[in-house]
Design a protein around this motif. Structure first.
Motif, PDB file in Angstrom:
ATOM      1  N   MET A 105      -1.254  19.686   2.791  1.00  0.00           N
ATOM      2  CA  MET A 105      -1.854  18.511   3.530  1.00  0.00           C
ATOM      3  C   MET A 105      -1.484  18.731   5.048  1.00  0.00           C
ATOM      4  SD  MET A 105      -1.718  14.445   3.036  1.00  0.00           S
ATOM      5  CE  MET A 105      -3.435  13.897   2.808  1.00  0.00           C
ATOM      6  N   PRO A 106      -2.307  18.443   5.876  1.00  0.00           N
ATOM      7  CA  PRO A 106      -2.206  18.963   7.418  1.00  0.00           C
ATOM      8  C   PRO A 106      -1.234  17.812   7.954  1.00  0.00           C
ATOM      9  CG  PRO A 106      -4.513  18.019   6.942  1.00  0.00           C
ATOM     10  CD  PRO A 106      -3.712  18.192   5.490  1.00  0.00           C
ATOM     11  N   ASP A 107      -0.566  18.018   9.108  1.00  0.00           N
ATOM     12  CA  ASP A 107       0.212  16.919   9.677  1.00  0.00           C
ATOM     13  C   ASP A 107      -0.711  16.114  10.529  1.00  0.00           C
ATOM     14  OD1 ASP A 107       2.254  15.674  10.970  1.00  0.00           O
ATOM     15  OD2 ASP A 107       2.793  17.454  12.396  1.00  0.00           O
ATOM     16  N   LEU A 108      -0.716  14.868  10.409  1.00  0.00           N
ATOM     17  CA  LEU A 108      -1.536  13.820  10.859  1.00  0.00           C
ATOM     18  C   LEU A 108      -0.777  13.018  11.904  1.00  0.00           C
ATOM     19  CD1 LEU A 108      -4.369  13.325   8.200  1.00  0.00           C
ATOM     20  CD2 LEU A 108      -4.242  14.983  10.101  1.00  0.00           C
ATOM     21  N   SER A 109       0.630  13.393  11.951  1.00  0.00           N
ATOM     22  CA  SER A 109       1.336  12.440  12.883  1.00  0.00           C
ATOM     23  C   SER A 109       0.927  12.239  14.142  1.00  0.00           C
ATOM     24  CB  SER A 109       2.873  12.916  12.734  1.00  0.00           C
ATOM     25  OG  SER A 109       2.954  14.091  13.412  1.00  0.00           O
ATOM     26  N   HIS A 110       0.224  13.122  14.730  1.00  0.00           N
ATOM     27  CA  HIS A 110      -0.225  13.151  16.090  1.00  0.00           C
ATOM     28  C   HIS A 110      -1.521  12.415  16.215  1.00  0.00           C
ATOM     29  CE1 HIS A 110      -2.370  16.548  14.452  1.00  0.00           C
ATOM     30  NE2 HIS A 110      -3.330  16.379  15.558  1.00  0.00           N
ATOM     31  N   VAL A 111      -2.148  11.832  15.442  1.00  0.00           N
ATOM     32  CA  VAL A 111      -3.552  11.239  15.285  1.00  0.00           C
ATOM     33  C   VAL A 111      -3.371   9.726  15.437  1.00  0.00           C
ATOM     34  CG1 VAL A 111      -5.415  10.877  14.013  1.00  0.00           C
ATOM     35  CG2 VAL A 111      -4.503  12.898  13.742  1.00  0.00           C
ATOM     36  N   GLY A 112      -3.982   9.200  16.527  1.00  0.00           N
ATOM     37  CA  GLY A 112      -3.999   7.857  16.885  1.00  0.00           C
ATOM     38  C   GLY A 112      -4.977   7.320  16.151  1.00  0.00           C
ATOM     39  N   PHE A 113      -5.109   5.876  16.338  1.00  0.00           N
ATOM     40  CA  PHE A 113      -6.212   5.177  15.590  1.00  0.00           C
ATOM     41  C   PHE A 113      -7.312   4.603  16.476  1.00  0.00           C
ATOM     42  CE2 PHE A 113      -2.630   2.207  16.274  1.00  0.00           C
ATOM     43  CZ  PHE A 113      -3.173   1.243  16.663  1.00  0.00           C
ATOM     44  N   ALA A 114      -8.362   4.191  15.988  1.00  0.00           N
ATOM     45  CA  ALA A 114      -9.423   3.704  16.795  1.00  0.00           C
ATOM     46  C   ALA A 114      -9.587   2.308  16.614  1.00  0.00           C
ATOM     47  CB  ALA A 114     -10.958   4.356  16.562  1.00  0.00           C
ATOM     48  N   GLY A 115      -9.027   1.635  15.582  1.00  0.00           N
ATOM     49  CA  GLY A 115      -9.542   0.405  15.236  1.00  0.00           C
ATOM     50  C   GLY A 115      -8.622  -0.170  13.889  1.00  0.00           C
ATOM     51  N   LEU A 116      -9.296  -1.274  13.583  1.00  0.00           N
ATOM     52  CA  LEU A 116      -8.484  -1.804  12.436  1.00  0.00           C
ATOM     53  C   LEU A 116      -9.895  -2.447  11.535  1.00  0.00           C
ATOM     54  CD1 LEU A 116      -6.230  -3.426  10.883  1.00  0.00           C
ATOM     55  CD2 LEU A 116      -6.849  -5.224  12.507  1.00  0.00           C
ATOM     56  N   ARG A 117      -9.613  -2.297  10.270  1.00  0.00           N
ATOM     57  CA  ARG A 117     -10.777  -2.948   9.268  1.00  0.00           C
ATOM     58  C   ARG A 117      -9.908  -3.791   8.147  1.00  0.00           C
ATOM     59  NH1 ARG A 117     -14.743   1.321   6.711  1.00  0.00           N
ATOM     60  NH2 ARG A 117     -12.823   2.183   5.896  1.00  0.00           N
ATOM     61  N   VAL A 118     -10.629  -4.812   8.132  1.00  0.00           N
ATOM     62  CA  VAL A 118      -9.992  -5.534   7.115  1.00  0.00           C
ATOM     63  C   VAL A 118     -10.663  -5.925   5.819  1.00  0.00           C
ATOM     64  CG1 VAL A 118      -9.129  -8.015   6.608  1.00  0.00           C
ATOM     65  CG2 VAL A 118      -8.641  -7.090   8.784  1.00  0.00           C
ATOM     66  N   HIS A 119     -10.392  -5.562   4.803  1.00  0.00           N
ATOM     67  CA  HIS A 119     -11.185  -5.763   3.310  1.00  0.00           C
ATOM     68  C   HIS A 119     -10.608  -6.887   2.667  1.00  0.00           C
ATOM     69  CE1 HIS A 119     -13.102  -1.807   3.666  1.00  0.00           C
ATOM     70  NE2 HIS A 119     -12.300  -1.550   4.619  1.00  0.00           N
ATOM     71  N   SER A 120     -11.460  -7.444   1.720  1.00  0.00           N
ATOM     72  CA  SER A 120     -11.067  -8.859   0.962  1.00  0.00           C
ATOM     73  C   SER A 120     -12.153  -8.908  -0.077  1.00  0.00           C
ATOM     74  CB  SER A 120     -11.108  -9.830   1.841  1.00  0.00           C
ATOM     75  OG  SER A 120     -10.781 -11.048   1.155  1.00  0.00           O
ATOM     76  N   PRO A 121     -11.766  -9.501  -1.223  1.00  0.00           N
ATOM     77  CA  PRO A 121     -12.581  -9.672  -2.371  1.00  0.00           C
ATOM     78  C   PRO A 121     -13.575 -10.659  -1.951  1.00  0.00           C
ATOM     79  CG  PRO A 121     -10.634 -10.310  -2.991  1.00  0.00           C
ATOM     80  CD  PRO A 121     -10.301  -9.737  -1.621  1.00  0.00           C
ATOM     81  N   LEU A 122     -14.503 -10.421  -1.071  1.00  0.00           N
ATOM     82  CA  LEU A 122     -15.208 -11.653  -0.477  1.00  0.00           C
ATOM     83  C   LEU A 122     -16.370 -12.012  -1.608  1.00  0.00           C
ATOM     84  CD1 LEU A 122     -16.063 -13.268   2.050  1.00  0.00           C
ATOM     85  CD2 LEU A 122     -17.124 -11.330   2.877  1.00  0.00           C
ATOM     86  N   ASN A 123     -17.090 -10.908  -1.964  1.00  0.00           N
ATOM     87  CA  ASN A 123     -18.218 -11.120  -2.820  1.00  0.00           C
ATOM     88  C   ASN A 123     -18.198 -11.214  -4.481  1.00  0.00           C
ATOM     89  OD1 ASN A 123     -20.206 -11.914  -0.894  1.00  0.00           O
ATOM     90  ND2 ASN A 123     -20.340  -9.783   0.038  1.00  0.00           N
ATOM     91  N   GLN A 124     -17.252 -10.210  -4.651  1.00  0.00           N
ATOM     92  CA  GLN A 124     -16.922 -10.106  -6.206  1.00  0.00           C
ATOM     93  C   GLN A 124     -15.193  -9.836  -6.250  1.00  0.00           C
ATOM     94  OE1 GLN A 124     -18.758  -6.686  -7.744  1.00  0.00           O
ATOM     95  NE2 GLN A 124     -20.737  -7.130  -6.547  1.00  0.00           N
TER      96      GLN A 124
END
Length: 70
Positions: free
Chosen positions: A1-20
């Motif tokens: 697996m490649p080293d991704l420790s230098h990769v930042g992030f662009a945001g945040l997604r929140v998931h929830s059992p909303l409909n099912q």
């Protein structure tokens, strides 16, 4: 697996059992400097919005604030 420790992030997604109860839907997403979108039960995404943009529509680059905490 490649080293991704230098990769930042662009945001945040929140998931929830909303409909099912057995499926986690994307509830809200925060992307980039100030873009966000959210959805309610039994609905799909419609409009999205920016939290804040400065100097839009002018003859110079737009500015976006740096949100450091949520």
């Amino acid at each position: 697996m490649p080293d991704l420790s230098h990769v930042g992030f662009a945001g945040l997604r929140v998931h929830s059992p909303l409909n099912q109860p057995d499926h986690f839907d994307e509830l809200v997403a925060f992307l980039g400097a100030s873009y966000f979108r959210a959805v309610a039960k039994d609905l799909t995404y419609g409009a999205s919005a920016r939290g804040l943009a400065v100097d839009i529509g002018l003859d110079k680059p737009e500015e976006f604030p740096l949100f450091e905490e949520f």
